[in-house]
Design an enzyme around this catalytic site. Structure first.
Site, PDB file in Angstrom:
ATOM      1  N   SER A 118      52.333  39.655  40.752  1.00 49.61           N
ATOM      2  CA  SER A 118      51.149  40.360  40.274  1.00 49.61           C
ATOM      3  C   SER A 118      51.541  41.515  39.347  1.00 49.61           C
ATOM      4  CB  SER A 118      50.320  40.839  41.465  1.00 49.61           C
ATOM      5  OG  SER A 118      49.056  41.273  41.069  1.00 49.61           O
ATOM      6  N   GLU A 146      42.797  31.392  39.914  1.00 48.87           N
ATOM      7  CA  GLU A 146      43.057  32.805  40.156  1.00 48.87           C
ATOM      8  C   GLU A 146      42.820  33.621  38.893  1.00 48.87           C
ATOM      9  OE1 GLU A 146      46.747  34.805  39.783  1.00 48.87           O
ATOM     10  OE2 GLU A 146      47.853  32.987  40.281  1.00 48.87           O
ATOM     11  N   HIS A 204      45.240  34.213  44.212  1.00 51.36           N
ATOM     12  CA  HIS A 204      46.207  35.060  43.520  1.00 51.36           C
ATOM     13  C   HIS A 204      47.350  35.458  44.456  1.00 51.36           C
ATOM     14  CE1 HIS A 204      47.746  38.161  40.857  1.00 51.36           C
ATOM     15  NE2 HIS A 204      47.639  39.047  41.831  1.00 51.36           N
TER      16      HIS A 204
END
Length: 311
Positions: free
Chosen positions: A159, A247, A277
């Site tokens: 991320s 996502e 995600h």
């Protein structure tokens, strides 16, 4: 290289659906400020410890060495000492920690057989850009000072941590410095303006993130959002990128892979169906997470031991 399954498991679909009705709605409505962040950080760390507990037999050594802070994590059967993983945790630049990601590091260490150093970089808003990138650079140099050549360090992140990891590798190439052996990116961000993410069709079915939440977090990191733009002609190491097709940052992964390969570097982009995600950090809930660690392990073997991987 381990390939994604053709269809996501029922567990993955269930997690995404339940999360869309609960976590996404709560997160989208929650402010991101000095009042809410202490609670949010503690909640995120506790949730990570629940869905990704450290494996039995994992050893942890906390590090406080000048500006370098984090944890050495060695999973069971992780006996190699010839190379290392530098892991940059996610959390939208404002949350996440080495302790919270201990179970993720444990699994990555076990899969690769390598020790993992999870960096506790300085987080926004207390420490906005460029604090986190500076900390990653210091950690990398610290590892080289402990005897690991750049080519024996695998950089990984998820991320926002994936953004920071890739940004570090790109900046190092831009400066003409020796590259790490490779980079593993789980659901990385690539465009902090969110232009890529909001234009991606799969973002509308994300079970976790929203544009509002992501924008509030990014604003704390930097008031001048920028994109990951590898410079043509600069040598980048091989990359492995994982993303879900449902996502918010799936489009970022696609764009980053295209830009990576445009420099002439190798990039293995894997799109995993029906995944939330950063599904890799949810091994208790999502079985594909275990496959993802195996994929990362095979990539690590390929970039660290090409002759062995070719057998």
């Amino acid at each position: 290289m381990t390939a994604p399954p053709v269809r996501g498991s029922w567990q993955a679909r269930a997690v995404r659906q339940v999360s869309a009705l609960t976590a996404r709605r709560l997160a989208a409505a929650a402010p991101v400020n000095a009042c809410t962040l202490p609670f949010a950080r503690a909640l995120i760390d506790q949730a990570l410890r629940t869905v990704a507990p450290a494996l039995s037999g994992t050893t942890v050594e906390q590090v406080r060495d000048g500006r370098v802070r984090g944890e050495w994590v060695r999973g069971p059967r992780a006996g190699r000492t010839d190379a290392v993983v530098l892991y940059v945790h996610g959390g939208g630049f404002v949350a996440g920690s080495a302790a919270g990601y201990r179970g993720v590091a444990s699994r990555l260490s076990t899969a690769t057989g390598l020790p993992v150093f999870t960096l506790d970089y300085r987080r926004a808003p207390e420490h906005p850009y460029p604090a986190a990138p500076q900390d990653i650079d210091h950690a990398f140099r610290w590892l080289t000072g402990r005897g690991y050549a750049p080519g024996r360090i695998l950089v990984a992140g998820d991320s926002a941590g994936g953004f920071l990891a890739a940004d570090f590798v790109i900046d190092r190439a831009r400066s003409g410095l020796p590259a790490p052996s490779g980079v593993v990116l789980f659901s990385p961000m690539a465009d902090l303006s969110l232009g890529v993410a909001t234009g991606y069709e799969g973002a509308r079915t994300c079970g976790l993130l929203s544009a509002g939440l992501s924008r509030r977090a990014v604003t704390h990191f930097t008031p001048d959002p920028y994109e990951l733009l590898p410079a043509p002609g600069k040598t980048l190491p091989p990359a492995l990128i994982h993303a879900g097709d449902t996502e918010f940052f799936g489009g970022d992964a696609l764009v980053l892979a295209q830009r990576w390969t445009a420099t002439g570097a190798v990039c293995d982009l894997q799109i995993w169906p029906d995944q939330i995600h950063a599904f890799q950090v949810l091994p208790v809930l999502i079985p594909e997470s275990r496959l993802a660690y195996r994929s990362a392990a095979r990539f690590a073997a390929a970039v660290l031991e090409p002759t062995a991987a070719a057998v």
